[in-house]
Design a protein around this motif. Structure first.
Motif, short mmCIF file in Angstrom:
data_model
loop_
_atom_site.label_atom_id
_atom_site.label_comp_id
_atom_site.label_asym_id
_atom_site.label_seq_id
_atom_site.Cartn_x
_atom_site.Cartn_y
_atom_site.Cartn_z
N GLY A 2 6.69 13.67 -7.52
CA GLY A 2 6.04 12.66 -8.24
C GLY A 2 6.85 11.69 -9.35
O GLY A 2 6.83 10.37 -9.40
N ARG A 3 8.00 12.43 -9.85
CA ARG A 3 8.99 11.64 -10.62
C ARG A 3 9.87 10.72 -9.30
O ARG A 3 10.12 9.51 -9.96
CB ARG A 3 9.90 12.79 -11.16
CG ARG A 3 9.34 13.42 -12.42
CD ARG A 3 10.45 14.17 -13.13
NE ARG A 3 11.59 15.06 -12.25
CZ ARG A 3 11.03 16.26 -12.34
NH1 ARG A 3 9.94 17.02 -12.50
NH2 ARG A 3 11.98 16.95 -11.25
N VAL A 4 10.04 10.97 -8.45
CA VAL A 4 10.75 10.31 -7.19
C VAL A 4 10.02 8.89 -7.11
O VAL A 4 10.75 7.80 -7.13
CB VAL A 4 11.25 11.02 -6.31
CG1 VAL A 4 11.46 10.00 -5.05
CG2 VAL A 4 12.18 12.09 -6.46
N LEU A 5 8.77 9.19 -6.82
CA LEU A 5 7.66 7.95 -6.39
C LEU A 5 7.62 7.13 -7.62
O LEU A 5 7.90 5.82 -7.39
CB LEU A 5 6.55 8.23 -6.05
CG LEU A 5 6.60 9.35 -4.81
CD1 LEU A 5 5.06 9.71 -4.30
CD2 LEU A 5 7.10 8.61 -3.47
N THR A 6 7.61 7.53 -8.71
CA THR A 6 7.47 6.77 -9.81
C THR A 6 8.71 5.92 -10.06
O THR A 6 8.73 4.65 -10.65
CB THR A 6 7.03 7.54 -11.09
OG1 THR A 6 6.00 8.35 -10.97
CG2 THR A 6 6.95 6.53 -12.44
N ALA A 7 9.89 6.56 -10.14
CA ALA A 7 11.37 5.98 -10.20
C ALA A 7 11.42 4.82 -9.29
O ALA A 7 11.98 3.95 -9.58
CB ALA A 7 12.34 7.04 -10.21
N PHE A 8 11.15 5.04 -8.04
CA PHE A 8 11.57 4.16 -7.07
C PHE A 8 10.52 3.15 -7.03
O PHE A 8 10.47 1.97 -6.17
CB PHE A 8 11.46 4.74 -5.55
CG PHE A 8 12.92 5.28 -5.26
CD1 PHE A 8 13.96 4.50 -4.93
CD2 PHE A 8 13.39 6.67 -5.66
CE1 PHE A 8 15.09 4.96 -4.48
CE2 PHE A 8 14.74 7.15 -5.49
CZ PHE A 8 15.48 6.29 -4.97
N ARG A 34 0.78 -1.31 0.06
CA ARG A 34 -0.01 -0.11 0.10
C ARG A 34 0.81 1.14 0.01
O ARG A 34 0.16 2.60 0.11
CB ARG A 34 -0.96 -0.07 1.25
CG ARG A 34 -0.17 0.21 2.54
CD ARG A 34 -1.14 0.32 3.74
NE ARG A 34 -0.38 0.49 4.92
CZ ARG A 34 -0.12 -0.21 5.88
NH1 ARG A 34 -0.85 -1.46 5.64
NH2 ARG A 34 0.26 -0.08 6.91
N SER A 35 2.25 1.01 -0.21
CA SER A 35 3.00 2.29 0.12
C SER A 35 2.90 3.25 -1.13
O SER A 35 2.76 4.60 -0.95
CB SER A 35 4.48 1.79 0.04
OG SER A 35 4.77 1.02 -1.24
N GLY A 36 2.84 2.93 -2.43
CA GLY A 36 2.44 3.84 -3.48
C GLY A 36 1.09 4.32 -3.47
O GLY A 36 1.22 5.57 -3.57
N GLN A 37 -0.04 3.55 -3.15
CA GLN A 37 -1.16 4.28 -2.83
C GLN A 37 -1.39 5.24 -2.10
O GLN A 37 -1.86 6.15 -2.16
CB GLN A 37 -2.06 2.93 -2.82
CG GLN A 37 -3.63 3.53 -2.88
CD GLN A 37 -4.76 2.32 -2.74
OE1 GLN A 37 -4.16 1.45 -2.37
NE2 GLN A 37 -5.90 2.71 -2.75
N GLY A 93 6.93 8.89 4.10
CA GLY A 93 5.87 7.81 4.61
C GLY A 93 6.08 6.66 3.49
O GLY A 93 6.12 5.47 3.79
N TYR A 94 6.18 7.14 2.19
CA TYR A 94 6.47 5.99 1.29
C TYR A 94 7.69 5.26 1.49
O TYR A 94 7.60 3.95 1.48
CB TYR A 94 6.59 6.63 -0.08
CG TYR A 94 7.00 5.80 -1.14
CD1 TYR A 94 6.05 4.93 -2.06
CD2 TYR A 94 8.28 5.70 -1.72
CE1 TYR A 94 6.33 4.02 -2.91
CE2 TYR A 94 8.73 4.78 -2.67
CZ TYR A 94 7.78 4.01 -3.25
OH TYR A 94 8.12 3.29 -4.47
N PHE A 95 8.98 5.81 1.65
CA PHE A 95 10.19 4.96 1.86
C PHE A 95 10.10 4.28 3.46
O PHE A 95 10.57 3.37 3.44
CB PHE A 95 11.12 5.80 2.02
CG PHE A 95 11.47 6.33 0.68
CD1 PHE A 95 12.27 5.37 -0.16
CD2 PHE A 95 11.28 7.52 -0.04
CE1 PHE A 95 12.50 5.94 -1.80
CE2 PHE A 95 11.67 8.08 -1.30
CZ PHE A 95 12.16 7.16 -2.14
N ALA A 96 9.53 4.80 4.48
CA ALA A 96 9.00 4.00 5.67
C ALA A 96 8.41 2.82 5.46
O ALA A 96 8.82 1.64 5.92
CB ALA A 96 8.51 4.94 6.41
#
Length: 632
Positions: free
Chosen positions: A620-626, A523-526, A557-560
Motif C-alpha cells: 500500500g505504501r509503495v503504490l501510494t508513493a509511486f 486505471r492503473s491505481g484503481q 500489474g500496476y507498474f506494467a
C-alpha cells in the motif's frame, strides 16, 4: 572533384548485365593482403583478407604452407563489381580467421593465388603474438579464447548428418536441489557464414527463477570436427535456472534465429556458363550466387530432476537459502548518547540466489526502539556464476544510558556441494550509551509529564443558525405543459440524438496505441487497489499462496500499466530505469517488496499472519508513493 562509387553485389541480374558490357576497359590485376591486427595475444582473433581487384578469369583459393602456431578456418569468399564513371572494376575477397596458439614473432606465408591459370605470388606477413592476457591491438567486439574442444555436454547426440548449422541446448547438471542453480547453455554449430540474431521463441521457464548472463560474458568461440567436417562452435547464451519446487522438469529451450549466407556456385555457372554468343566468357572471374536468408534453429528439449531439500538436520533459522555464504555484522558507532540512532548492519556474501535470500533480523530489544530495515543487493555475474552481497540495515535507538550488547544473529543455508545444512552466527556487538539531553524529553513524552493542556476559548455567536430560503417566482416558459409543441424541444431532441450517434461511432473505433496506454495509466491505481482488497481477503482467510499471488498481481500489474509492458517482464531494474524522479526511500521499499513477494511465492518457508500483514502494508505504501512519481 569527388568521385562517387556505386557497389553492386553480384546476382543473376547483375551478371547478365556484365556479360553485355563487352566494351568496358579492364584494369590491371592487383592483389593485397590485410590483417585486422599485426600484434595480438594468444587466443585473440585475427582476420586475414586476400583482396583481388580486376581479375580476368577464374580465381582459385589462396594456397599457403602450414600456419605453425595458428588455428585457421575460412569465413568464405565474396565478390563485387563496381561501376565508376563508366569504368568497370571487380573485387574478390577471401577471408580467413586465425587464432594464435603460442607466443612469439610469426611469419604467415608466402601465399599463392591462381587467376585465369596464371599463378601470382603474395608476400608473407609478420605477426607479433604476445602471451595470453597481455595487451595487444584494438580489442575485438566479443570475447574470444584459445581454440579448444567444447564441453562434452555441448556435443550433439548421435550423428550430425548433413547439417550445416544447428544449435544444442544443454544443462551442466542432470539433477539439482531446490534453489540450486542449473546452467542452461546454448551452443551454436555452423559451417556457414552466420550471424546469431537472438531468440525467435523464448525458452519456457515455468517453475524457475531465471538469471540471464550478459552476452559479452557468454560468447566463446571454439571449433570441432564432426563427421570429417570442421565447425565453428560458439556458446551464444547462458541462463542460470533456480528451481522453486521439487519434481522432474522437461525444459522447452525455445527457438533461436540466425542469418546465414548461402552460396551455390554450380547453379550459377550452369545458368550463366555461356554468353549469348555461345561461348564461355573469360573476361570476368568465376562468380557465385550469394543469398542471405533467415533461419530458425529449434533446440531439443532437455530434462532436469529437482530434489527436495532434506528434512533431517534442518535448522530452525533456515529460510530457504541454498549455495555458499558468509555473514558479518557491524554497528556504525559503538559510543552514543541516549536517543541517538545507531545503524546495525548485516552483510551477507556468497554464491546463490541472493534475490530470494532473507537476511536475519534482530530480536526485540527491551531498551531500544527498532525501526523497519532497508535492504540493498549487488549481484554480479562476471565469473559466469550468480554471486554478490546483500546488506540489511536496521536503525536502533537506545532509550536510556547504559552498557549494552547487541546480540548475534543466526543464518542457516543448505550447501549442495556437501548436501548438508550449515549455520553461521555473527559476533555480538558492544554499545555504550551515555546520558543525553534528549533523555529527559524522552521520559516526559513517555510519562505525560510536562504536557500542557490546550487553552480553551469562549464561543461566540456569529449568526443565526436558521435562515429561510426565498423561493423564486415560477416561470411559465420553463413549465412542461405542452412542451412537445415547442420548437426548442425538438431542436434539443435532435442535438441529443446526433450526439448519441457520434458517441456510438467513436466507441466502436479501435483506440490507437497512445490512447490505450493513457487508458492503462489512468486505471492503473484503481486496478491495483482492487487487487489489493482481494489480497486482504486472502490474508484474513489465512491463504498464504493466494495472498502473495494477488499482491504480486497488484504490484506487477500496476507498474506494467504505468510503463505499457506485460506484467511478466516487469522487474525492479526496468522500473528504476524509468523512475528517475522517485525518492530513494520509495525505490528501496519497492526493491524490498519485490523480494518479499518473490520469497513468499517461490520460497519453501511458511509465512505467518504478521509477515503477510507487513507485506500488505508495504504494498500500500509503495503504490501510494509511486502515484506521485512520473515514470518516463
Amino acid at each position: 572533384m569527388t568521385t562517387v562509387k556505386r557497389k553492386i553485389r553480384v546476382s543473376a541480374l547483375a551478371a547478365a548485365f556484365v556479360l553485355l558490357w563487352g566494351a568496358a576497359a579492364q584494369a590491371e590485376v592487383a592483389i593485397e593482403t590485410s590483417v585486422s591486427r599485426s600484434r595480438a595475444a594468444v587466443g585473440e582473433e585475427i582476420v586475414l583478407d586476400f583482396i583481388i581487384t580486376n581479375a580476368s578469369g577464374a580465381i582459385s583459393k589462396p594456397t599457403f604452407p602450414p600456419l605453425d602456431g595458428f588455428t585457421s578456418y575460412s569465413q568464405g569468399h565474396s565478390q563485387e563489381i563496381m561501376f565508376v564513371n563508366g569504368r568497370t572494376t571487380s573485387k574478390s575477397v577471401f577471408t580467413y580467421i586465425l587464432i594464435p596458439n603460442s607466443s612469439g614473432k610469426k611469419t604467415l606465408g608466402p601465399f599463392e593465388i591462381n587467376i585465369g591459370g596464371k599463378p601470382y605470388k603474395v608476400a608473407p606477413i609478420e605477426i607479433d603474438v604476445t602471451p595470453q592476457g597481455t595487451a595487444s591491438g584494438p580489442p575485438a567486439t566479443y570475447t574470444t579464447s584459445a581454440v579448444a574442444s567444447p564441453s562434452p555436454r555441448a556435443l550433439p547426440q548421435g550423428q550430425v548428418g548433413d547439417q550445416d548449422i544447428f544449435v544444442r541446448a544443454w544443462l551442466d547438471k542432470d539433477e539439482v536441489y531446490v534453489n540450486e542453480p542449473a546452467m542452461l547453455t546454448y551452443t551454436l554449430y555452423t559451417r556457414l557464414s552466420a550471424t546469431y540474431k537472438g531468440f525467435e521463441k523464448e525458452p519456457v521457464t515455468t517453475g524457475f527463477w531465471v538469471e540471464d548472463f550478459p552476452p559479452e560474458k557468454t560468447i566463446k568461440r571454439t571449433e570441432q570436427v564432426l563427421n570429417n567436417s570442421r565447425y565453428v562452435v560458439a556458446d551464444v547464451r547462458k541462463l542460470a535456472l533456480f528451481p522453486t519446487e521439487a519434481g522432474v522438469y522437461t525444459l522447452d529451450p525455445g527457438v533461436l534465429s540466425a542469418v546465414v549466407e548461402i552460396r551455390n556456385e554450380e547453379d550459377f555457372n550452369s545458368f550463366f556458363s555461356y554468353n549469348i554468343f555461345g561461348r564461355r566468357s573469360s573476361q570476368f572471374p568465376q562468380t557465385f550466387v550469394s543469398q542471405v536468408v533467415q533461419k530458425t534453429l529449434p533446440a531439443d528439449k532437455t530434462t532436469l530432476v529437482v530434489k527436495a531439500l532434506p528434512e533431517a538436520g534442518k535448522p530452525a533459522s533456515f529460510t530457504g537459502a541454498v549455495g555458499q555464504y558468509r555473514i558479518e555484522s557491524s554497528l556504525d558507532r559503538d559510543d552514543v548518547e541516549a536517543g541517538t540512532p545507531v545503524t546495525f548492519r548485516v552483510r551477507l556474501k556468497g554464491q546463490g540466489n541472493l534475490n530470494t535470500v532473507k537476511t536475519p533480523s534482530l530480536p526485540p530489544l527491551e531498551d531500544f526502539k527498532i525501526y523497519d530495515s532497508s535492504t540493498s543487493s549487488n549481484i554480479t555475474k562476471d565469473r559466469l556464476i550468480v554471486e554478490g552481497e546483500k546488506v540489511t540495515e536496521t536503525v536502533i535507538v537506545p532509550k536510556k544510558a547504559g552498557d549494552y550488547t547487541v546480540p548475534a544473529v543466526e543464518f542457516s543455508y543448505f550447501d549442495p556441494s556437501t548436501a548438508s545444512y550449515r549455520t553461521l552466527k555473527t559476533e555480538p556487538r558492544k554499545l555504550t550509551v551515555r546520558p543525553g539531553s534528549d533523555e529527559a524529553a524522552e521520559t516526559e513524552a513517555a510519562t505525560g509529564v510536562g504536557v500542557q493542556p490546550v487553552e480553551k476559548e469562549n464561543l461566540s455567536l456569529t449568526g443565526k443558525d436558521i435562515r429561510y430560503i426565498k423561493m423564486a417566482a415560477p416561470r411559465p416558459w420553463l413549465l412542461p405543459k405542452d412542451l412537445h409543441r415547442r420548437p426548442l424541444y425538438w431542436f434539443v431532441d435532435a442535438v441529443l440524438a446526433a450526439l448519441a450517434v457520434l458517441l456510438t461511432a467513436m466507441a466502436g473505433r479501435k483506440p490507437d496505441a497512445r490512447g490505450a496506454l493513457a487508458a492503462r495509466i489512468r486505471r492503473s491505481g484503481q486496478a491495483a487497489r482492487r487487487r489489493l482488497r482481494t489480497a486482504e481477503q486472502k490474508m484474513k482467510a489465512g491463504k498464504q499462496d493466494d495472498f502473495y499471488a494477488e499482491t504480486s498481481k497488484a504490484v506487477h500489474g500496476y507498474f506494467a500499466d504505468k510503463l505499457g509492458l506485460a506484467p511478466q517482464i516487469v522487474t525492479f531494474e526496468k522500473i528504476e530505469q524509468h523512475a528517475a524522479e522517485a525518492p530513494p526511500q520509495a525505490l528501496n521499499e519497492l526493491r524490498e517488496l519485490l523480494q518479499d513477494l518473490g520469497m513468499g511465492r517461490f520460497g519453501r518457508v511458511e509465512h505467518g499472519p504478521e509477515a503477510m500483514r507487513k507485506v500488505y502494508e508495504k504494498a500500500g505504501r509503495v503504490l501510494t508513493a509511486f502515484e506521485k512519481v512520473k515514470l518516463q
